[in-house]
Design a protein around this motif. Sequence first.
Motif, short mmCIF file in Angstrom:
data_model
loop_
_atom_site.label_atom_id
_atom_site.label_comp_id
_atom_site.label_asym_id
_atom_site.label_seq_id
_atom_site.Cartn_x
_atom_site.Cartn_y
_atom_site.Cartn_z
N VAL A 94 -8.55 3.23 -6.26
CA VAL A 94 -7.58 1.98 -6.55
C VAL A 94 -6.81 1.82 -5.04
O VAL A 94 -6.81 0.86 -4.48
N VAL A 95 -6.39 3.00 -4.60
CA VAL A 95 -5.25 2.95 -3.48
C VAL A 95 -6.22 2.46 -2.15
O VAL A 95 -5.71 1.63 -1.28
N ALA A 96 -7.56 3.07 -2.30
CA ALA A 96 -8.29 2.73 -1.15
C ALA A 96 -8.81 1.40 -1.08
O ALA A 96 -8.96 0.83 0.22
N ALA A 97 -9.09 0.80 -2.17
CA ALA A 97 -9.45 -0.69 -2.35
C ALA A 97 -8.07 -1.59 -1.90
O ALA A 97 -8.32 -2.69 -1.23
N LEU A 98 -7.03 -1.08 -2.27
CA LEU A 98 -5.79 -1.79 -1.71
C LEU A 98 -5.52 -2.02 -0.35
O LEU A 98 -5.44 -2.91 0.41
N THR B 244 -10.54 -4.28 -7.74
CA THR B 244 -9.24 -4.04 -7.18
C THR B 244 -8.97 -4.87 -5.78
O THR B 244 -7.87 -5.50 -5.55
N SER B 245 -10.04 -4.56 -4.86
CA SER B 245 -9.92 -5.17 -3.58
C SER B 245 -9.99 -6.80 -3.67
O SER B 245 -9.18 -7.48 -2.96
N TYR B 246 -10.73 -7.11 -4.43
CA TYR B 246 -10.78 -8.72 -4.53
C TYR B 246 -9.64 -9.11 -5.15
O TYR B 246 -8.89 -10.61 -4.83
N LEU B 247 -8.95 -8.67 -6.16
CA LEU B 247 -7.95 -9.15 -6.86
C LEU B 247 -6.65 -8.94 -5.83
O LEU B 247 -5.71 -9.91 -5.82
N ALA B 248 -6.64 -7.76 -5.01
CA ALA B 248 -5.57 -7.63 -4.05
C ALA B 248 -5.68 -8.90 -3.16
O ALA B 248 -4.51 -9.16 -2.52
N SER B 249 -6.71 -9.33 -2.78
CA SER B 249 -7.05 -10.17 -1.89
C SER B 249 -6.58 -11.66 -2.05
O SER B 249 -5.92 -12.30 -1.45
N ILE B 250 -6.85 -11.67 -3.50
CA ILE B 250 -6.46 -13.20 -3.99
C ILE B 250 -5.02 -13.39 -4.42
O ILE B 250 -4.57 -14.33 -3.84
N PHE B 251 -4.24 -12.22 -4.76
CA PHE B 251 -3.01 -12.52 -5.24
C PHE B 251 -2.06 -11.91 -3.94
O PHE B 251 -0.78 -12.21 -4.36
N ILE B 252 -2.28 -11.16 -3.14
CA ILE B 252 -1.23 -10.45 -2.40
C ILE B 252 -1.63 -10.81 -0.96
O ILE B 252 -0.76 -11.33 -0.05
N PHE B 253 -2.92 -10.34 -0.24
CA PHE B 253 -3.15 -10.41 1.02
C PHE B 253 -3.68 -11.70 1.67
O PHE B 253 -3.83 -11.68 2.73
N GLY B 254 -4.39 -12.39 0.75
CA GLY B 254 -5.26 -13.60 1.18
C GLY B 254 -6.56 -13.23 1.84
O GLY B 254 -6.90 -12.27 2.25
N PHE B 255 -7.02 -14.55 2.38
CA PHE B 255 -8.31 -14.38 2.81
C PHE B 255 -8.40 -14.92 4.22
O PHE B 255 -8.16 -16.15 4.20
N VAL C 252 0.77 -1.34 -0.04
CA VAL C 252 0.07 0.03 -0.06
C VAL C 252 0.99 1.12 0.06
O VAL C 252 0.60 2.24 -0.58
N PRO C 253 1.88 1.28 0.78
CA PRO C 253 2.77 2.41 0.71
C PRO C 253 3.36 2.73 -0.41
O PRO C 253 3.31 4.04 -0.89
N ILE C 254 3.92 1.76 -1.09
CA ILE C 254 4.48 1.96 -2.41
C ILE C 254 3.68 2.14 -3.39
O ILE C 254 3.92 3.00 -4.39
N ALA C 255 2.49 1.58 -3.60
CA ALA C 255 1.43 1.86 -4.33
C ALA C 255 0.98 3.32 -4.43
O ALA C 255 0.87 4.05 -5.41
N SER C 256 0.84 4.00 -3.02
CA SER C 256 0.32 5.34 -2.82
C SER C 256 1.57 6.26 -3.44
O SER C 256 1.20 7.17 -4.03
#
Length: 483
Positions: free
Chosen positions: A82-86, A129-140, A45-49
Amino acid sequence: MLFDRISMNRFAIECVYRAIAYTILSVGVLIYYTDEPMRLMYWTVPIASVILLSISIKAFYYLKYKINEASARQCIFVLDVVVAALAIASVHFSLVFSLLLIISLIFIGNSFKSSFITTVVVCAIGIITSYLASIFIFGFQNYFNLNDIRLVLYSFSCFLLFLGSAFYFYKNYLEHVKKTKHYYQEQMDRYVQFSTQLSRYAPKQLWQSIMSGETQAKIEYKRKKMTIFFSDIQGFTELAENLPPEELAFLLNDYLGHMTEIAKKYEATLDKFVGDGILIFFGDPHSNGLEQDAKKCIEMALMMRQQMHVLRERWFKMGFPELHIRMGVSTGYCHVGNYGSDYRMSYTVIGHNVNLASRLQAVADIDEILVTDSTYNLVKDQFICIPKQPMQLKGMQNSMNTWQILEKYTGNTADMQQWFDYNYKGFHLLLNLEEIQHYEHVKLIDILEKMTATLKTQKRMTTNQGVAKLTLSDEVVEILDKE
């Protein structure tokens, strides 16, 4: 340039607020992961911001000039979403943090006044964006967590800070809008004042045509059949030699002011003042038809003559000598338009009939309105006209027939007439019923009856040849002398 400068200043302030908002989101995400081992994904999130903040600045300037400013701001808002969704995905949809962030986005989105389709598209981008970030980065895991009291307190603190800064920014924006509105109102008032002042140097009809976009200020002219009026004050040149400049200026401005108001009343185009002379024409830039233009011109001339009687009486009481006007009217083809150069041009009329009106005015008697045959044929059914002897005018090869306008023909409406103006050698009647009070009628009737009785006595005492009749005693003496 001023609009661009205002827009840039506003965007610079928004960039500062956006950088603060992205920093707050990044700190919130880091607080969420403080109890866990440090991983690279926590810095997503900080880097994307930082990356999206840099992109947003360049994207705004590019889209602003390629499309428009409103579309550019909506695209920047998509990056904010997009930043908020991440951030929401990174904290696994922590309930308080996520709800407050969504409320903040709704508040910001409403300020853009986006359409329904745009709002739907932005929401879809945020969800994807939020679901893709959950799937590929942050998990469920640990969805809707309420156990982290630090993140909850931090979220409420930041939300209150957001509300305070938003209202502060909105208040400043309203003040800025108010100042901008006041500034442009002042500029508009100055523009109106300047345009009003400049309009006094050009005919009213021309100025209105230019302001409405119907006419352009460029060298052009056209041939048109029009009615031309020319007048001047008889003996004004000699008067100018004897009067002080201040008194002469007062007299001339008083005269021109009243004549201008009359011309304005009859919708005439006032071409120019030539000393004490006035050049007026009917038929351009607006016309009511050739016949109607000619009739309005004659009505204007009669009104000017009547007004001159009033002015003459006032000037005489002020110590000025009696002044009279002469008027000439001609109808025919002229060239009318803008003459001169791109640096300095004049809207005027030129041609034979302009010279003809000037020549008629020059040979007219005092308070006389002379017209050509062409004008007479257009107005003879509404005005009393008498023929003049054919005249040889200066600069004209052949003698011309001219007509004198006496008065407007009123027919059966004479009882309703408010103005009576009759001038004949040895006799002048000027009666304005609009200015006479009812209690003065008896006195005026008595004066008119005495005048009528005097004329009848004079008629009774003279023959048809104007010779005084002899009395009876005179006739007896004459007979005795003959014997």
